[in-house]
Design a protein around this motif. Structure first.
Motif, PDB file in Angstrom:
ATOM      1  N   ARG A   1      -0.049  -7.593  -9.090  1.00 38.70           N
ATOM      2  CA  ARG A   1       1.307  -7.203  -8.685  1.00 38.70           C
ATOM      3  C   ARG A   1       1.335  -5.820  -8.067  1.00 38.70           C
ATOM      4  O   ARG A   1       2.028  -5.594  -7.060  1.00 38.70           O
ATOM      5  CB  ARG A   1       2.246  -7.270  -9.889  1.00 38.70           C
ATOM      6  CG  ARG A   1       3.668  -6.867  -9.560  1.00 38.70           C
ATOM      7  CD  ARG A   1       4.570  -6.949 -10.774  1.00 38.70           C
ATOM      8  NE  ARG A   1       5.851  -6.294 -10.525  1.00 38.70           N
ATOM      9  CZ  ARG A   1       6.764  -6.036 -11.446  1.00 38.70           C
ATOM     10  NH1 ARG A   1       6.537  -6.386 -12.708  1.00 38.70           N
ATOM     11  NH2 ARG A   1       7.891  -5.418 -11.132  1.00 38.70           N
ATOM     12  N   CYS A   2       0.599  -4.875  -8.638  1.00 44.05           N
ATOM     13  CA  CYS A   2       0.588  -3.519  -8.096  1.00 44.05           C
ATOM     14  C   CYS A   2      -0.068  -3.456  -6.721  1.00 44.05           C
ATOM     15  O   CYS A   2       0.134  -2.485  -5.984  1.00 44.05           O
ATOM     16  CB  CYS A   2      -0.133  -2.576  -9.063  1.00 44.05           C
ATOM     17  SG  CYS A   2       0.811  -2.206 -10.555  1.00 44.05           S
ATOM     18  N   SER A   3      -0.849  -4.470  -6.387  1.00 40.72           N
ATOM     19  CA  SER A   3      -1.502  -4.525  -5.080  1.00 40.72           C
ATOM     20  C   SER A   3      -0.726  -5.377  -4.086  1.00 40.72           C
ATOM     21  O   SER A   3      -1.147  -5.525  -2.936  1.00 40.72           O
ATOM     22  CB  SER A   3      -2.922  -5.098  -5.234  1.00 40.72           C
ATOM     23  OG  SER A   3      -3.671  -4.330  -6.160  1.00 40.72           O
ATOM     24  N   ASP A   4       0.386  -5.941  -4.516  1.00 39.75           N
ATOM     25  CA  ASP A   4       1.180  -6.841  -3.676  1.00 39.75           C
ATOM     26  C   ASP A   4       2.252  -6.043  -2.936  1.00 39.75           C
ATOM     27  O   ASP A   4       3.134  -5.446  -3.566  1.00 39.75           O
ATOM     28  CB  ASP A   4       1.827  -7.909  -4.555  1.00 39.75           C
ATOM     29  CG  ASP A   4       2.571  -8.963  -3.746  1.00 39.75           C
ATOM     30  OD1 ASP A   4       2.675  -8.815  -2.518  1.00 39.75           O
ATOM     31  OD2 ASP A   4       3.052  -9.938  -4.359  1.00 39.75           O
ATOM     32  N   PRO A   5       2.226  -6.019  -1.590  1.00 37.87           N
ATOM     33  CA  PRO A   5       3.247  -5.270  -0.833  1.00 37.87           C
ATOM     34  C   PRO A   5       4.666  -5.735  -1.137  1.00 37.87           C
ATOM     35  O   PRO A   5       5.612  -4.952  -1.025  1.00 37.87           O
ATOM     36  CB  PRO A   5       2.875  -5.554   0.626  1.00 37.87           C
ATOM     37  CG  PRO A   5       1.424  -5.919   0.593  1.00 37.87           C
ATOM     38  CD  PRO A   5       1.217  -6.627  -0.706  1.00 37.87           C
ATOM     39  N   ALA A   6       4.819  -6.996  -1.557  1.00 37.77           N
ATOM     40  CA  ALA A   6       6.154  -7.526  -1.840  1.00 37.77           C
ATOM     41  C   ALA A   6       6.812  -6.824  -3.025  1.00 37.77           C
ATOM     42  O   ALA A   6       8.041  -6.846  -3.156  1.00 37.77           O
ATOM     43  CB  ALA A   6       6.078  -9.030  -2.106  1.00 37.77           C
ATOM     44  N   ASP A   7       6.013  -6.181  -3.868  1.00 36.70           N
ATOM     45  CA  ASP A   7       6.590  -5.487  -5.009  1.00 36.70           C
ATOM     46  C   ASP A   7       7.456  -4.316  -4.562  1.00 36.70           C
ATOM     47  O   ASP A   7       8.312  -3.854  -5.316  1.00 36.70           O
ATOM     48  CB  ASP A   7       5.477  -4.989  -5.937  1.00 36.70           C
ATOM     49  CG  ASP A   7       5.989  -4.603  -7.311  1.00 36.70           C
ATOM     50  OD1 ASP A   7       6.448  -5.510  -8.033  1.00 36.70           O
ATOM     51  OD2 ASP A   7       5.961  -3.413  -7.654  1.00 36.70           O
ATOM     52  N   ASN A   8       7.246  -3.836  -3.339  1.00 38.28           N
ATOM     53  CA  ASN A   8       8.055  -2.735  -2.822  1.00 38.28           C
ATOM     54  C   ASN A   8       9.490  -3.151  -2.516  1.00 38.28           C
ATOM     55  O   ASN A   8      10.330  -2.303  -2.206  1.00 38.28           O
ATOM     56  CB  ASN A   8       7.405  -2.151  -1.563  1.00 38.28           C
ATOM     57  CG  ASN A   8       6.124  -1.397  -1.881  1.00 38.28           C
ATOM     58  OD1 ASN A   8       6.134  -0.434  -2.644  1.00 38.28           O
ATOM     59  ND2 ASN A   8       5.014  -1.828  -1.314  1.00 38.28           N
ATOM     60  N   LEU A   9       9.792  -4.460  -2.619  1.00 38.82           N
ATOM     61  CA  LEU A   9      11.169  -4.914  -2.478  1.00 38.82           C
ATOM     62  C   LEU A   9      12.052  -4.350  -3.594  1.00 38.82           C
ATOM     63  O   LEU A   9      13.266  -4.276  -3.452  1.00 38.82           O
ATOM     64  CB  LEU A   9      11.222  -6.450  -2.501  1.00 38.82           C
ATOM     65  CG  LEU A   9      10.705  -7.159  -1.245  1.00 38.82           C
ATOM     66  CD1 LEU A   9      10.503  -8.649  -1.527  1.00 38.82           C
ATOM     67  CD2 LEU A   9      11.675  -6.958  -0.086  1.00 38.82           C
ATOM     68  N   LEU A  10      11.415  -3.948  -4.693  1.00 42.80           N
ATOM     69  CA  LEU A  10      12.178  -3.403  -5.817  1.00 42.80           C
ATOM     70  C   LEU A  10      12.751  -2.023  -5.519  1.00 42.80           C
ATOM     71  O   LEU A  10      13.610  -1.534  -6.257  1.00 42.80           O
ATOM     72  CB  LEU A  10      11.291  -3.334  -7.063  1.00 42.80           C
ATOM     73  CG  LEU A  10      10.779  -4.676  -7.594  1.00 42.80           C
ATOM     74  CD1 LEU A  10       9.845  -4.455  -8.764  1.00 42.80           C
ATOM     75  CD2 LEU A  10      11.941  -5.572  -8.003  1.00 42.80           C
ATOM     76  N   THR A  11      12.292  -1.394  -4.461  1.00 39.25           N
ATOM     77  CA  THR A  11      12.839  -0.100  -4.037  1.00 39.25           C
ATOM     78  C   THR A  11      13.315  -0.163  -2.581  1.00 39.25           C
ATOM     79  O   THR A  11      13.403   0.853  -1.903  1.00 39.25           O
ATOM     80  CB  THR A  11      11.787   1.016  -4.192  1.00 39.25           C
ATOM     81  OG1 THR A  11      10.541   0.584  -3.603  1.00 39.25           O
ATOM     82  CG2 THR A  11      11.542   1.337  -5.653  1.00 39.25           C
TER      83      THR A  11
END
Length: 541
Positions: free
Chosen positions: A268-278
Motif C-alpha cells: 500500500r505504501c508503494s501504491d500511487p493510488a494511496d495518495n488519493l487520501l490527500t
C-alpha cells in the motif's frame, strides 16, 4: 457493478475453511486492562460480568468467581500487596510491565514448575527474550528513555522489592513489551479494553494492506484470514496491521518510524493510488465536475522537475498557493480534534454548526477520497442523532458522484475488513430506521458476506447482522411499515467502530491515574491480614 465482495466470493455458499489454515489462536505472556476498564471486566478472563467479586486482599481487583481468582493469582499476587498502600492506580504501562517482570522472574527462578496453572492458556512456542527488542534504537531515543524512567519510578514505588528484578533486565523486558504488545478488544470488536504481549503473534510482520486480522475473546487472540487462499501458518506471507489504517501514507510512516523504528515499504505504501487520501479538487473545473488530483507522489499530470500539477481535463495548473492552502487545511483538521476547541463549546449545536461550516469549506477544496474530509464527517457522525443525518453522512463517505474512485473507507481497508462491514451495516440500520427496508437489504447482505468469511457462524457480530437482515427482509416481504427498534446507545456503539475504530492501534499514551477510591463503587471491605502468598477470599459487590 459487482460489489467488492462479489469479486472475491464465488456464487457458491460461504466456504468452510480448515481452522489451521484460516485461524490460529494465541495466548498472552502477560496482559492488563486499561485503568478506566478495571471496574468493568474480570481481571483474569476479561469478561464483562456484572456479578464480579472483589479480592478482599486489596479490595480492588475484580474476578468472576474463585476459579478466575485462582487462575489470575499468579498475575495479581504482586499487585494485591501494592494496591493496599497505593494512593493511585498505576497506569497500564506500569501494570503490564510489572506483570511481565513478575512472570519472567518466576520462570527464571524455576517457580513456574511449582504452579500447575502457570502455563494454562498462557503457552507460547517462543520465550520472551527471543522476540525483537529494538533496545539499541530505544536507547538512542530520548523520548523512549524518559518514558522508561517514569515507568521504572512507578514500578519500584508500587511493587514490593522482592518481586522486582535489576533495572537493566527490566529495561530489556520493557523494550520487548513496548515494541511487541497488542491491543485487546472486547469480543464485539467495539472498543479496546487493554493490552497484551503475545510472543508468537508478534512474529508476524506489519502491512498497511494486511491479509489477516486478529480479534480477541477475553485474553485469547485469534488471527483470521482476510483473503481466500491465504494460509496464515505461513508467517512470511501473512501480515496484519500495527496501526490505524484510516491514515495517509505520511502519518502511517511517521507513526511506524516513531514507535517501531522502521520505514514501511509495504504494497500500500508503494501504491500511487494511496495518495488519493490527500487529494484535492481541481479549482479550474466547473463545480460538480471537478477532477480529483493527487498533490503527493508521482502522477502523469505532475511535472517531475517543477512538481507543478496540471489538470488533464481543464488544463489549468494549480498554483503553489492553492496547494499550500489545501495542505494547511488538512493539518488544521487534526488540530481541531486534538485541541480542546470543540470541548470548550457549550452546546452540541455549537459543535455541529462549527463542523458543518468546516465541512462546507473543506469539501470545496479536498477530494471526496480525502481522509481528512472523512475525519470531519466522523466528527459530525459522533454528534448527530437523527437517522436522516446519520444516513446522509455515512453515504457521503461511501459514494460521491464527483469521484470515480472508492471512498476513503474502502481505500484504507482491505475488501473484507470488519470496519467496512460495520460501515455497511450502519447504513442498513439507518435505512431500516427510516423504513427503507428494501434499500437496506443489500447493505446487510454485503456486510454478512464479509463477517461470515472472517468469523464463526455463531459469533455475535455475524448473528446480530443476520438478525437485522432478517428483519429487513421480513418487513419488505410483508410490505409493513414499522420502525426497526435500535436504541441510540446501540447506534453509538456501532458508529464508533463502523467508520474509524480499529482493533489494532499503536501503543497508547499513559492513561490518567485514577484514585483507588474512585475506580470502583465504594463498599465495605473484608479485612485480609494474612501472608500474601495465600489467596485472599472474594466478596460480592
Amino acid at each position: 457493478m459487482p460489489s467488492p465482495v462479489e469479486e472475491v466470493f464465488a456464487p457458491a455458499p460461504s466456504p468452510v475453511i480448515e481452522p489451521t489454515e484460516s485461524r490460529i489462536v494465541f495466548y498472552p505472556f502477560a496482559y492488563a486492562l486499561f485503568t478506566n476498564e478495571l471496574a468493568s471486566y474480570c481481571w483474569y478472563c476479561l469478561k464483562p460480568d456484572r456479578k464480579k467479586r472483589h479480592c478482599t486482599g486489596c479490595g480492588f481487583a475484580l474476578f468472576c468467581n474463585k476459579e478466575c481468582q485462582t487462575l489470575g493469582w499468579k498475575d495479581h499476587k504482586a499487585e494485591c500487596k501494592g494496591f493496599r498502600t497505593a494512593k493511585s492506580v498505576p497506569d497500564i504501562e506500569t501494570r503490564i510491565l510489572g506483570r511481565i517482570v513478575v512472570r519472567y522472574r518466576a520462570i527464571s527462578h524455576g517457580k513456574d514448575k511449582e504452579d500447575e496453572y502457570f502455563y494454562k492458556d498462557r503457552q507460547s512456542k517462543r520465550e520472551i527474550m527471543e522476540i525483537w527488542s529494538h533496545d539499541e534504537d530505544m536507547t538512542k531515543d530520548p523520548v523512549a528513555q524518559q518514558k522508561f524512567e517514569e515507568i521504572w519510578a512507578q514500578l519500584v514505588a508500587f511493587y514490593d522489592k522482592k518481586f522486582m528484578l535489576p533495572k537493566d533486565i527490566v529495561w530489556q523486558l520493557h523494550c520487548r513489551d513496548y515494541i511487541n504488545r497488542h491491543a485487546i478488544c472486547d469480543r464485539g470488536y467495539n472498543k479496546e479494553i487493554g493490552k497484551g504481549l503475545y510472543l508468537d503473534l508478534c512474529q508476524y510482520d506489519h502491512s498497511c494492506r494486511p491479509n489477516s486480522i486478529y480479534t480477541c475473546d477475553g485474553f485469547v487472540a485469534t488471527l483470521r484470514s482476510l483473503e481466500r487462499g491465504i494460509d496464515i501458518r505461513n508467517i512470511k506471507k501473512t501480515s496484519y496491521t500495527y496501526i490505524d489504517l484510516l491514515n495517509p501514507i505520511q502519518q502511517r510512516r511517521k507513526l511506524l518510524r516513531d514507535t517501531w523504528y522502521f520505514n514501511c515499504e509495504c504494497e500500500r505504501c508503494s501504491d500511487p493510488a494511496d495518495n488519493l487520501l490527500t487529494a484535492v479538487l481541481c479549482p479550474g473545473c466547473p463545480e460538480g465536475g471537478q477532477l480529483v488530483l493527487c498533490i503527493f507522489g508521482s502522477h502523469p499530470y505532475k511535472d517531475p522537475k517543477s512538481l507543478k500539477i496540471t489538470c488533464p481535463k481543464c488544463e489549468q495548473t494549480l498554483t503553489n498557493e492553492y496547494v499550500a492552502y489545501a495542505i494547511e487545511q488538512m493539518r488544521n483538521v487534526d488540530k481541531v480534534f486534538e485541541s480542546e476547541q470543540l470541548g470548550q463549546m457549550k452546546t452540541r449545536k455549537e459543535q455541529l454548526d462549527y463542523l458543518n461550516d468546516l465541512f462546507d469549506q473543506y469539501a470545496s477544496i479536498l477530494a471526496p477520497t480525502n481522509v481528512f474530509l472523512g475525519r470531519v464527517i466522523q466528527g459530525l457522525i459522533e454528534r448527530v442523532h437523527s437517522n436522516e443525518d446519520l444516513l446522509r453522512l455515512h453515504l457521503s463517505s461511501e459514494r460521491d458522484q464527483r469521484s470515480p474512485f472508492q471512498p476513503c473507507v474502502r481505500l484504507c481497508f482491505p475488501k473484507l475488513h470488519p470496519a467496512v462491514a460495520f460501515h455497511l451495516r450502519n447504513i442498513g440500520i439507518f435505512l431500516s430506521n427510516l423504513e427503507q427496508f428494501e434499500d437496506a437489504i443489500p447493505y446487510f447482505q454485503e456486510a454478512d458476506q464479509m463477517l461470515s468469511f472472517i468469523f464463526e457462524a455463531d459469533h455475535q457480530l455475524v448473528v446480530e447482522n443476520r438478525e437485522l437482515l432478517d428483519i429487513a427482509k421480513g418487513k419488505t416481504e410483508a410490505k409493513g411499515v414499522s420502525n426497526l427498534q435500535v436504541t441510540q446507545e446501540a447506534n453509538g456503539d456501532i458508529l464508533t467502530e463502523g467508520v474509524v475504530k480499529l482493533a489494532v492501534v499503536p501503543p497508547a499514551v499513559n492513561t490518567p491515574q485514577v484514585p483507588v477510591t474512585d475506580a470502583v463503587d465504594p463498599r465495605p471491605l473484608i479485612d485480609c491480614s494474612g501472608d500474601f502468598d495465600d489467596l485472599p477470599p472474594l466478596v460480592a459487590e
